[in-house]
Structure formats: structure tokens, C-alpha cells
Design a protein around this motif. Structure first.
Motif, PDB file in Angstrom:
ATOM      1  N   ASP A  79      31.806  81.766  86.580  1.00 32.77           N
ATOM      2  CA  ASP A  79      31.290  80.572  87.151  1.00 32.77           C
ATOM      3  C   ASP A  79      31.575  79.588  86.351  1.00 32.77           C
ATOM      4  N   ILE A  80      30.953  78.389  86.405  1.00 34.43           N
ATOM      5  CA  ILE A  80      31.461  77.006  85.873  1.00 34.43           C
ATOM      6  C   ILE A  80      31.275  76.977  84.351  1.00 34.43           C
ATOM      7  N   GLY A  81      30.400  77.841  83.795  1.00 35.47           N
ATOM      8  CA  GLY A  81      29.998  77.922  82.301  1.00 35.47           C
ATOM      9  C   GLY A  81      30.873  78.576  81.650  1.00 35.47           C
ATOM     10  N   GLN A  82      31.567  79.702  82.262  1.00 37.42           N
ATOM     11  CA  GLN A  82      32.432  80.897  81.929  1.00 37.42           C
ATOM     12  C   GLN A  82      33.754  79.876  81.720  1.00 37.42           C
ATOM     13  N   LYS A  83      33.932  79.195  82.822  1.00 37.62           N
ATOM     14  CA  LYS A  83      35.263  78.356  83.001  1.00 37.62           C
ATOM     15  C   LYS A  83      35.487  77.226  81.788  1.00 37.62           C
ATOM     16  N   LEU A  84      34.292  76.731  81.430  1.00 35.67           N
ATOM     17  CA  LEU A  84      34.035  75.939  80.533  1.00 35.67           C
ATOM     18  C   LEU A  84      34.325  76.464  79.191  1.00 35.67           C
ATOM     19  N   SER A  85      33.736  77.640  78.982  1.00 38.94           N
ATOM     20  CA  SER A  85      33.915  78.312  77.709  1.00 38.94           C
ATOM     21  C   SER A  85      35.626  78.725  77.447  1.00 38.94           C
ATOM     22  N   GLY A  86      36.036  79.149  78.610  1.00 35.24           N
ATOM     23  CA  GLY A  86      37.600  79.413  78.533  1.00 35.24           C
ATOM     24  C   GLY A  86      38.324  78.259  78.125  1.00 35.24           C
ATOM     25  N   ILE A  87      37.951  77.039  78.651  1.00 29.85           N
ATOM     26  CA  ILE A  87      38.772  75.879  78.405  1.00 29.85           C
ATOM     27  C   ILE A  87      38.560  75.528  76.956  1.00 29.85           C
ATOM     28  N   ARG A  88      37.331  75.499  76.445  1.00 36.13           N
ATOM     29  CA  ARG A  88      36.975  75.326  75.247  1.00 36.13           C
ATOM     30  C   ARG A  88      37.863  76.135  74.255  1.00 36.13           C
ATOM     31  N   LEU A  89      37.759  77.250  74.488  1.00 37.23           N
ATOM     32  CA  LEU A  89      38.750  78.296  73.505  1.00 37.23           C
ATOM     33  C   LEU A  89      40.242  77.902  73.604  1.00 37.23           C
ATOM     34  N   LEU A  90      40.899  77.552  74.814  1.00 38.60           N
ATOM     35  CA  LEU A  90      42.106  77.244  74.710  1.00 38.60           C
ATOM     36  C   LEU A  90      42.247  75.915  74.028  1.00 38.60           C
ATOM     37  N   ILE A  91      41.366  74.993  74.018  1.00 39.18           N
ATOM     38  CA  ILE A  91      41.743  73.738  73.188  1.00 39.18           C
ATOM     39  C   ILE A  91      41.388  74.190  71.766  1.00 39.18           C
ATOM     40  N   LYS A  93      42.183  76.905  70.403  1.00 37.57           N
ATOM     41  CA  LYS A  93      43.720  77.556  70.105  1.00 37.57           C
ATOM     42  C   LYS A  93      44.861  76.793  70.031  1.00 37.57           C
ATOM     43  N   LEU A  94      44.974  75.762  70.705  1.00 34.22           N
ATOM     44  CA  LEU A  94      46.045  74.767  70.834  1.00 34.22           C
ATOM     45  C   LEU A  94      45.660  73.742  69.635  1.00 34.22           C
ATOM     46  N   PHE A  95      44.676  73.189  69.420  1.00 30.95           N
ATOM     47  CA  PHE A  95      44.591  71.693  68.766  1.00 30.95           C
ATOM     48  C   PHE A  95      43.609  72.120  67.473  1.00 30.95           C
ATOM     49  N   LEU A  96      42.816  73.060  67.248  1.00 35.91           N
ATOM     50  CA  LEU A  96      41.775  73.226  66.058  1.00 35.91           C
ATOM     51  C   LEU A  96      42.562  74.465  65.411  1.00 35.91           C
ATOM     52  N   ASP A  97      42.702  75.465  65.813  1.00 29.88           N
ATOM     53  CA  ASP A  97      43.302  76.707  65.051  1.00 29.88           C
ATOM     54  C   ASP A  97      44.633  76.428  64.383  1.00 29.88           C
ATOM     55  N   ASN A  98      45.423  75.370  64.635  1.00 29.39           N
ATOM     56  CA  ASN A  98      46.691  74.973  63.975  1.00 29.39           C
ATOM     57  C   ASN A  98      46.445  73.598  63.198  1.00 29.39           C
ATOM     58  N   ASP A  99      47.125  73.445  62.124  1.00 36.61           N
ATOM     59  CA  ASP A  99      47.209  72.227  61.345  1.00 36.61           C
ATOM     60  C   ASP A  99      48.171  71.171  62.361  1.00 36.61           C
ATOM     61  N   GLY A 100      48.103  69.928  62.519  1.00 34.63           N
ATOM     62  CA  GLY A 100      48.998  68.903  62.990  1.00 34.63           C
ATOM     63  C   GLY A 100      48.543  68.722  64.441  1.00 34.63           C
ATOM     64  N   GLY A 101      47.551  69.159  64.847  1.00 36.98           N
ATOM     65  CA  GLY A 101      47.042  68.557  66.411  1.00 36.98           C
ATOM     66  C   GLY A 101      47.917  68.979  67.525  1.00 36.98           C
TER      67      GLY A 101
END
Length: 186
Positions: A79-91, A93-101
Motif C-alpha cells: 500500500d502507499i504507506g509501505q511504499k513510502l517506508s520502502g522509499i525512506r529506507l532507500l534514501i 541507505k543511499l544518503f544517511l548510512d554513508n558519509d559524504g551525501g
């Protein structure tokens, strides 16, 4: 002594982190080889030159983000909430879990005046990011409004990444993610 047996994918993964943190200009082939624990000459087995290496790094990041964004957005079981959660996790992983942005934004800023040849891949990354969000928003907004909001979200996230790096505080990106959530789930 550096090891020799390293796959191309392992090399690219290591290089992504170095480029994200130090940028292109501040990452010599010697630095990159050391980071990958290989000899400098081993890079030339996979890549013609540093520019070819950077092109593949950008293509790998773009491919990863696009694949994972589409996997979430196009999943009919979520559903839309689960999709949003998936996108948040992707963001995260891409930008917060690594130094440098954001390696794409960093490369765009660094090469804007001197080497715009990377822009095609960078534009593709941002276009794919916008398009994924746009498709997610089309269930509750017109196509035009969805596009506008998707562009706004990507701009906000990238601004949040920039401020997070400048102030060394993740709250700026976290605030942008919260604003994205408020737009997608009003």
C-alpha cells in the motif's frame, strides 16, 4: 602489499565510497587503488582511464537507485504507506548510512564548470528519482501536480543532504524526508 583478485563490482563499490567522501578531483587513481586494496595497474584492467571509472561509478549508483525505487513503487502488494517506508529506507541507505551525501550531486557540483561529460548519467539519476516519486503520487494527484511535487521532494532531499554535510547534522535530511512523507501521505 595490495591483493590482486578483486571483481569489478567490488572495485566500483569501494570507489563509490571514496568518491562520495573525497570527490573526483581529490581522489587519485593511487588513492582509489589503495582504498580497493589493489595495485593501481589493476584499475586499467577494468577501466581505460579515471573518467571511464567515474562513468561506471555513476551508472552503478543510478542503476541501483532506479532498480530499488521501481521495485518499491511498482509492487502491487504494497500500500502507499509501505511504499513510502520502502522509499525512506532507500534514501537512508543511499544518503544517511554513508558519509559524504549524494555521489551524484557531489559529482555534479564538482564537475559543473570543468567536466560536464558526467551530466547525462547524473540527469538520468535525478530523472529516475523524480519519475519514481511522480508515479507514486499519481494515485492522489494529477500528472502535472505529481510531477511538480516529485521535483519538489527531490530538490528538498538534495538540499537536506547539502545542509547535512555543511552542518554535520542529519536532521536536515531527516526533516526533508518527513516533508516528503507529509506530501505523499497528507
Amino acid at each position: 602489499m595490495p591483493t590482486i583478485k578483486t571483481s569489478k563490482e567490488q572495485v566500483l563499490q569501494s570507489v563509490i565510497e571514496t568518491i562520495r567522501q573525497k570527490g573526483i578531483a581529490n581522489s587519485s587513481m593511487s588513492d582509489l587503488a589503495k582504498q580497493c586494496n589493489i595495485q593501481k595497474s589493476h584499475f586499467y584492467y577494468y577501466f581505460e582511464n579515471k573518467e571511464a571509472l567515474i562513468q561506471e561509478v555513476l551508472a552503478m549508483v543510478n542503476s541501483y537507485m532506479t532498480y530499488n525505487m521501481n521495485k518499491v513503487v511498482d509492487n502491487p502488494e504494497l500500500d502507499i504507506g509501505q511504499k513510502l517506508s520502502g522509499i525512506r529506507l532507500l534514501i537512508h541507505k543511499l544518503f544517511l548510512d554513508n558519509d559524504g551525501g549524494c555521489v551524484m550531486a557531489n559529482t555534479a557540483l564538482e564537475s559543473a564548470h570543468s567536466n560536464p561529460k558526467y551530466f547525462e548519467e547524473i540527469r538520468s539519476f535525478f530523472q529516475n528519482f523524480i519519475t519514481g516519486l511522480e508515479r507514486l503520487l499519481q494515485d492522489s494527484h494529477s500528472q502535472e501536480k505529481s510531477r511538480y511535487l516529485a521535483e519538489q521532494i527531490v530538490q528538498d532531499i538534495e538540499g537536506g543532504i547539502l545542509l547535512m554535510r555543511v552542518y554535520r547534522n542529519p536532521k536536515y535530511l531527516q526533516n526533508a524526508i518527513t516533508r516528503m512523507s507529509n506530501i505523499i501521505l497528507p
